[in-house]
Motif scaffolding. Sequence first.
Motif: not given
Length: 151
Positions: A24-25, A30-31, A64-65, A71-73
């Motif tokens: 999904x990522x 959006x995911x 990783x995805x 940047x937030x993740x």
Amino acid sequence: PLVALARDGSDGQKQEAAGALLNLAANADINKVAIAKAGGIAPLVALAHGGTDGQKDWAVGALGNLAHLNAENQVAIAEAGGIAPLVALARGGSDGQKYYAAGALRNLAFNADNKVAIAKAGGIAPLVALARGGSDGQKGHAAVALANLAI
């Protein structure tokens, strides 16, 4: 439900949930945001640190995805303690874990604070080792991770 399964499911459910989150990522901004907002980063970091081999594979790939161009993740993964297990897997994981860990470190290294954290966690040596002697995929991820760390 996927985040809950990754956190609280059976071993098989955790692995499949991590694999679903990985997919999904992938290339879906959006995911990536939705997974992070649902609290998905912490259980993925926990699986990367202490899961079964299959759970580690998919969790590290998902991290990783999630970090790719987000940047937030990148910050959230580091704050959740994600760098140390990624470095450990880049150093001593299975071939798949090394591949996914090098890719995750590549994406995390876009963040200046993460560059320092990766170096402090001992991440440079395993990335150099993978760039020299890993599989083609490991070499590619490790070389870009090192390049990102250098700039």
